[in-house]
Design a protein around this motif. Structure first.
Motif, PDB file in Angstrom:
ATOM      1  N   LEU A 126       5.756 -11.443   1.041  1.00 25.38           N
ATOM      2  CA  LEU A 126       5.341 -11.917  -0.277  1.00 25.38           C
ATOM      3  C   LEU A 126       5.230 -10.798  -1.309  1.00 25.38           C
ATOM      4  O   LEU A 126       5.399 -11.039  -2.509  1.00 25.38           O
ATOM      5  CB  LEU A 126       4.000 -12.656  -0.157  1.00 25.38           C
ATOM      6  CG  LEU A 126       3.998 -13.861   0.788  1.00 25.38           C
ATOM      7  CD1 LEU A 126       2.593 -14.471   0.840  1.00 25.38           C
ATOM      8  CD2 LEU A 126       5.009 -14.909   0.325  1.00 25.38           C
ATOM      9  N   LYS A 127       4.933  -9.580  -0.861  1.00 31.09           N
ATOM     10  CA  LYS A 127       4.821  -8.449  -1.797  1.00 31.09           C
ATOM     11  C   LYS A 127       5.006  -7.156  -1.011  1.00 31.09           C
ATOM     12  O   LYS A 127       4.872  -7.140   0.217  1.00 31.09           O
ATOM     13  CB  LYS A 127       3.472  -8.466  -2.507  1.00 31.09           C
ATOM     14  CG  LYS A 127       2.266  -8.294  -1.623  1.00 31.09           C
ATOM     15  CD  LYS A 127       0.982  -8.370  -2.463  1.00 31.09           C
ATOM     16  CE  LYS A 127      -0.253  -8.164  -1.608  1.00 31.09           C
ATOM     17  NZ  LYS A 127      -1.502  -8.212  -2.411  1.00 31.09           N
ATOM     18  N   PRO A 128       5.334  -6.075  -1.719  1.00 33.73           N
ATOM     19  CA  PRO A 128       5.559  -4.802  -1.035  1.00 33.73           C
ATOM     20  C   PRO A 128       4.330  -4.360  -0.255  1.00 33.73           C
ATOM     21  O   PRO A 128       3.193  -4.642  -0.630  1.00 33.73           O
ATOM     22  CB  PRO A 128       5.874  -3.829  -2.173  1.00 33.73           C
ATOM     23  CG  PRO A 128       6.376  -4.679  -3.278  1.00 33.73           C
ATOM     24  CD  PRO A 128       5.610  -5.968  -3.173  1.00 33.73           C
ATOM     25  N   VAL A 129       4.588  -3.670   0.870  1.00 31.30           N
ATOM     26  CA  VAL A 129       3.515  -3.219   1.748  1.00 31.30           C
ATOM     27  C   VAL A 129       3.451  -1.685   1.712  1.00 31.30           C
ATOM     28  O   VAL A 129       4.478  -1.013   1.810  1.00 31.30           O
ATOM     29  CB  VAL A 129       3.750  -3.690   3.188  1.00 31.30           C
ATOM     30  CG1 VAL A 129       2.605  -3.231   4.093  1.00 31.30           C
ATOM     31  CG2 VAL A 129       3.911  -5.202   3.248  1.00 31.30           C
ATOM     32  N   SER A 130       2.235  -1.194   1.574  1.00 28.48           N
ATOM     33  CA  SER A 130       2.030   0.258   1.580  1.00 28.48           C
ATOM     34  C   SER A 130       1.627   0.694   2.985  1.00 28.48           C
ATOM     35  O   SER A 130       0.667   0.168   3.571  1.00 28.48           O
ATOM     36  CB  SER A 130       0.941   0.652   0.580  1.00 28.48           C
ATOM     37  OG  SER A 130       0.600   2.022   0.741  1.00 28.48           O
ATOM     38  N   ARG A 131       2.388   1.669   3.509  1.00 25.98           N
ATOM     39  CA  ARG A 131       2.069   2.176   4.837  1.00 25.98           C
ATOM     40  C   ARG A 131       0.733   2.909   4.847  1.00 25.98           C
ATOM     41  O   ARG A 131       0.082   3.009   5.896  1.00 25.98           O
ATOM     42  CB  ARG A 131       3.194   3.085   5.312  1.00 25.98           C
ATOM     43  CG  ARG A 131       2.945   3.679   6.707  1.00 25.98           C
ATOM     44  CD  ARG A 131       4.125   4.515   7.166  1.00 25.98           C
ATOM     45  NE  ARG A 131       3.803   5.232   8.380  1.00 25.98           N
ATOM     46  CZ  ARG A 131       3.808   4.753   9.611  1.00 25.98           C
ATOM     47  NH1 ARG A 131       4.078   3.457   9.783  1.00 25.98           N
ATOM     48  NH2 ARG A 131       3.529   5.510  10.655  1.00 25.98           N
ATOM     49  N   ASP A 132       0.333   3.395   3.704  1.00 29.10           N
ATOM     50  CA  ASP A 132      -0.950   4.070   3.654  1.00 29.10           C
ATOM     51  C   ASP A 132      -2.102   3.096   3.928  1.00 29.10           C
ATOM     52  O   ASP A 132      -3.159   3.494   4.433  1.00 29.10           O
ATOM     53  CB  ASP A 132      -1.156   4.714   2.281  1.00 29.10           C
ATOM     54  CG  ASP A 132      -0.158   5.838   2.026  1.00 29.10           C
ATOM     55  OD1 ASP A 132       0.299   6.425   3.039  1.00 29.10           O
ATOM     56  OD2 ASP A 132       0.150   6.095   0.860  1.00 29.10           O
ATOM     57  N   LEU A 133      -1.861   1.806   3.590  1.00 35.09           N
ATOM     58  CA  LEU A 133      -2.897   0.795   3.826  1.00 35.09           C
ATOM     59  C   LEU A 133      -2.720   0.091   5.180  1.00 35.09           C
ATOM     60  O   LEU A 133      -3.694  -0.197   5.888  1.00 35.09           O
ATOM     61  CB  LEU A 133      -2.882  -0.241   2.700  1.00 35.09           C
ATOM     62  CG  LEU A 133      -3.245   0.271   1.312  1.00 35.09           C
ATOM     63  CD1 LEU A 133      -3.119  -0.847   0.283  1.00 35.09           C
ATOM     64  CD2 LEU A 133      -4.669   0.826   1.318  1.00 35.09           C
ATOM     65  N   TYR A 134      -1.453  -0.189   5.496  1.00 33.60           N
ATOM     66  CA  TYR A 134      -1.189  -0.986   6.705  1.00 33.60           C
ATOM     67  C   TYR A 134      -0.016  -0.379   7.473  1.00 33.60           C
ATOM     68  O   TYR A 134       1.077  -0.203   6.918  1.00 33.60           O
ATOM     69  CB  TYR A 134      -0.847  -2.431   6.344  1.00 33.60           C
ATOM     70  CG  TYR A 134      -1.871  -3.099   5.453  1.00 33.60           C
ATOM     71  CD1 TYR A 134      -3.100  -3.504   5.984  1.00 33.60           C
ATOM     72  CD2 TYR A 134      -1.621  -3.301   4.103  1.00 33.60           C
ATOM     73  CE1 TYR A 134      -4.044  -4.106   5.165  1.00 33.60           C
ATOM     74  CE2 TYR A 134      -2.569  -3.909   3.293  1.00 33.60           C
ATOM     75  CZ  TYR A 134      -3.782  -4.314   3.832  1.00 33.60           C
ATOM     76  OH  TYR A 134      -4.699  -4.905   3.017  1.00 33.60           O
ATOM     77  N   GLN A 135      -0.229  -0.089   8.709  1.00 33.99           N
ATOM     78  CA  GLN A 135       0.855   0.409   9.536  1.00 33.99           C
ATOM     79  C   GLN A 135       1.392  -0.668  10.486  1.00 33.99           C
ATOM     80  O   GLN A 135       2.514  -0.532  11.013  1.00 33.99           O
ATOM     81  CB  GLN A 135       0.370   1.614  10.363  1.00 33.99           C
ATOM     82  CG  GLN A 135      -0.050   2.794   9.500  1.00 33.99           C
ATOM     83  CD  GLN A 135      -0.470   3.979  10.335  1.00 33.99           C
ATOM     84  OE1 GLN A 135      -0.320   3.985  11.558  1.00 33.99           O
ATOM     85  NE2 GLN A 135      -1.009   5.006   9.666  1.00 33.99           N
ATOM     86  N   ARG A 136       0.616  -1.722  10.706  1.00 31.87           N
ATOM     87  CA  ARG A 136       1.077  -2.813  11.586  1.00 31.87           C
ATOM     88  C   ARG A 136       0.366  -4.108  11.235  1.00 31.87           C
ATOM     89  O   ARG A 136      -0.824  -4.102  10.907  1.00 31.87           O
ATOM     90  CB  ARG A 136       0.802  -2.469  13.045  1.00 31.87           C
ATOM     91  CG  ARG A 136       1.119  -3.622  14.013  1.00 31.87           C
ATOM     92  CD  ARG A 136       0.743  -3.282  15.437  1.00 31.87           C
ATOM     93  NE  ARG A 136       1.538  -2.190  15.943  1.00 31.87           N
ATOM     94  CZ  ARG A 136       1.392  -1.680  17.164  1.00 31.87           C
ATOM     95  NH1 ARG A 136       0.442  -2.151  17.952  1.00 31.87           N
ATOM     96  NH2 ARG A 136       2.159  -0.691  17.573  1.00 31.87           N
ATOM     97  N   PHE A 137       1.097  -5.183  11.292  1.00 37.01           N
ATOM     98  CA  PHE A 137       0.531  -6.532  11.207  1.00 37.01           C
ATOM     99  C   PHE A 137       0.817  -7.250  12.536  1.00 37.01           C
ATOM    100  O   PHE A 137       1.939  -7.194  13.051  1.00 37.01           O
ATOM    101  CB  PHE A 137       1.157  -7.341  10.057  1.00 37.01           C
ATOM    102  CG  PHE A 137       0.684  -6.924   8.703  1.00 37.01           C
ATOM    103  CD1 PHE A 137      -0.442  -7.507   8.140  1.00 37.01           C
ATOM    104  CD2 PHE A 137       1.369  -5.947   7.980  1.00 37.01           C
ATOM    105  CE1 PHE A 137      -0.875  -7.125   6.879  1.00 37.01           C
ATOM    106  CE2 PHE A 137       0.936  -5.571   6.724  1.00 37.01           C
ATOM    107  CZ  PHE A 137      -0.182  -6.149   6.170  1.00 37.01           C
ATOM    108  N   THR A 138      -0.177  -7.880  13.022  1.00 34.11           N
ATOM    109  CA  THR A 138       0.004  -8.719  14.222  1.00 34.11           C
ATOM    110  C   THR A 138      -0.322 -10.156  13.843  1.00 34.11           C
ATOM    111  O   THR A 138      -1.460 -10.447  13.426  1.00 34.11           O
ATOM    112  CB  THR A 138      -0.898  -8.262  15.372  1.00 34.11           C
ATOM    113  OG1 THR A 138      -0.568  -6.913  15.707  1.00 34.11           O
ATOM    114  CG2 THR A 138      -0.713  -9.150  16.599  1.00 34.11           C
ATOM    115  N   LEU A 139       0.667 -11.016  13.971  1.00 28.32           N
ATOM    116  CA  LEU A 139       0.510 -12.414  13.591  1.00 28.32           C
ATOM    117  C   LEU A 139       0.602 -13.300  14.841  1.00 28.32           C
ATOM    118  O   LEU A 139       1.463 -13.089  15.704  1.00 28.32           O
ATOM    119  CB  LEU A 139       1.595 -12.836  12.598  1.00 28.32           C
ATOM    120  CG  LEU A 139       1.747 -11.957  11.351  1.00 28.32           C
ATOM    121  CD1 LEU A 139       2.886 -12.482  10.488  1.00 28.32           C
ATOM    122  CD2 LEU A 139       0.449 -11.911  10.562  1.00 28.32           C
ATOM    123  N   ILE A 140      -0.272 -14.276  14.909  1.00 24.11           N
ATOM    124  CA  ILE A 140      -0.211 -15.277  15.988  1.00 24.11           C
ATOM    125  C   ILE A 140       0.436 -16.539  15.410  1.00 24.11           C
ATOM    126  O   ILE A 140      -0.079 -17.123  14.456  1.00 24.11           O
ATOM    127  CB  ILE A 140      -1.611 -15.613  16.531  1.00 24.11           C
ATOM    128  CG1 ILE A 140      -2.314 -14.343  16.994  1.00 24.11           C
ATOM    129  CG2 ILE A 140      -1.509 -16.616  17.679  1.00 24.11           C
ATOM    130  CD1 ILE A 140      -1.602 -13.620  18.095  1.00 24.11           C
TER     131      ILE A 140
END
Length: 390
Positions: free
Chosen positions: A355-369
């Motif tokens: 939905l929008k650009p992701v900053s690696r400084d804030l998030y390095q991984r998303f885990t979705l169920i």
């Protein structure tokens, strides 16, 4: 003088007695003549006898008609002939007043198409002394013999049953009426009862169903079905007649093929599915995707997920196809909690979008169920999202 009168009186009395005796003897002689051709036995005038069907030629039907008179010379007082002897089933021996079965070159068959149940003849007796004629009816009743086995009207029978059908439900009524087994014998010899036999070609079939009514042959479900275990049963059904003496009963068998229909009793599964040993459960599956940070969604969507997110309902053969449940996809939960700001999942296509650009400084991984549902059923599997620096 007195002696003469006594003699005359004595002679007159003697002559009267002699005349009376002569009249009585003549009357008795006349009555005896009229007794010829009548039955000497008491009871009804008709003679009724029984005989088994398929009795051999020459079988004695009536040992003696018991008709008064002598039917052979010398001294013959009566003559006997047969009347109404259609198809000549009966032979008369007049001298002995005996009747025989005449079945030379044919069979006395009570069953269709001959259907000979009764033979009726008339024995005509002519009184040779006075010329009178008397007809004596002889009725020969043909008894049924258990000489025919039941026959099923169809070579095989079929029925389809949904795997979700409750135990005790009637699943087959196809033997009703004349569609099941028939037997052309009469009485108990022609009555049918049904049972289920052990089928060595399908050993469990006789435990899966049972006969609900032995006379109508309705079949009930005796055990729960599972389409995933077995999709067809071959039930061996026996039809037996009900001859009074069980060892004389005859039977026939047919096969009732019971096809099991897939029911909506399983949830969906994610693909590819690698089954856990000796189970129908899939091993846990992880989908992966990578995205460069701070990249505009238009350049990334749809995300390339490996392997592609896809699920199917495990009830794959529900008929008709229009009854098959649809598959819907959802993101159930995710980490970190802000995942909803960054990702969306199409409910019907399982296409994952940024939905929008992701900053690696804030998030390095998303885990979705990811949750997949088929109507009210659901199945859970993990999906891990990774984004890497470009």
């Amino acid at each position: 003088m007195r002696r003469g009168r006594w003699l005359v009186r004595w002679l007159g009395t003697g002559m009267a007695i002699l005349a009376l005796l002569t009249h009585s003897w003549g009357q008795a002689t006349e009555d005896w003549q009229y007794e010829e051709c009548k039955l000497s036995r008491p009871g009804p005038p008709a003679t009724i006898v029984t005989i088994d069907e398929e009795s051999p030629n020459g079988t004695v039907l009536v040992e003696n008609m018991q008709i008064n008179g002598r039917a052979q010379d010398p001294g013959r007082t009566i003559s006997l002939i047969l009347l109404d002897n259609y198809d000549y089933w009966v032979i008369l021996e007049p001298a002995r007043q005996r009747l025989y079965l005449n079945s030379t070159g044919r069979i006395l068959d009570r069953d269709p198409p001959n259907s000979i149940t009764t033979i009726v003849v008339q024995v005509q007796c002519t009184n040779e002394l006075v010329g009178t004629v008397i007809l004596h009816e002889v009725r020969i009743v043909v008894r049924d013999k258990n000489d025919n086995s039941p026959k099923f009207q169809q070579p095989r029978y079929y029925v389809s049953v949904n795997e979700l059908t409750p135990v005790g439900t009637t699943i087959f009524t196809g033997f009703s009426g004349n569609n099941g087994a028939t037997d052309i014998d009469d009485g108990p010899n022609g009555h049918i009862e049904y049972s289920i036999l052990y089928n060595p070609s399908d050993p469990v079939s006789n435990n899966t169903v049972r006969v609900g009514n032995t006379l109508s042959g309705i079949i009930l479900l005796a055990e729960r079905l599972n389409y995933e275990d077995k999709t067809r049963y071959l039930v061996l059904v026996q039809a037996s007649d009900r001859a009074p003496y069980p060892p004389n009963r005859l039977s026939a068998t047919t096969t009732l093929t019971v096809d099991i229909l897939d029911g909506d009793d399983l949830g969906p599964m994610f693909l590819p599915c690698i089954l856990v040993n000796n189970t129908r459960d899939c091993n846990p599956l992880t989908y992966r995707a990578t995205i460069p940070e701070l990249t505009e969604p238009i350049k990334l969507n749809p995300l390339n997920v490996t392997p592609p997110i896809r699920a199917v309902d495990m009830d794959r053969n529900i008929q008709p196809p229009s009854d098959r449940p649809g598959i819907l996809y959802y993101i159930l939960v995710g980490q970190p909690n802000t995942y909803r700001e960054y990702f969306s999942l199409n409910q019907t296509t399982a296409v994952l979008r940024v939905l929008k650009p992701v900053s690696r400084d804030l998030y390095q991984r998303f885990t979705l169920i990811i949750k997949v549902t088929a109507e009210i059923k659901f199945h859970l599997l993990s999906l891990s999202m990774w984004h890497l620096l470009s």
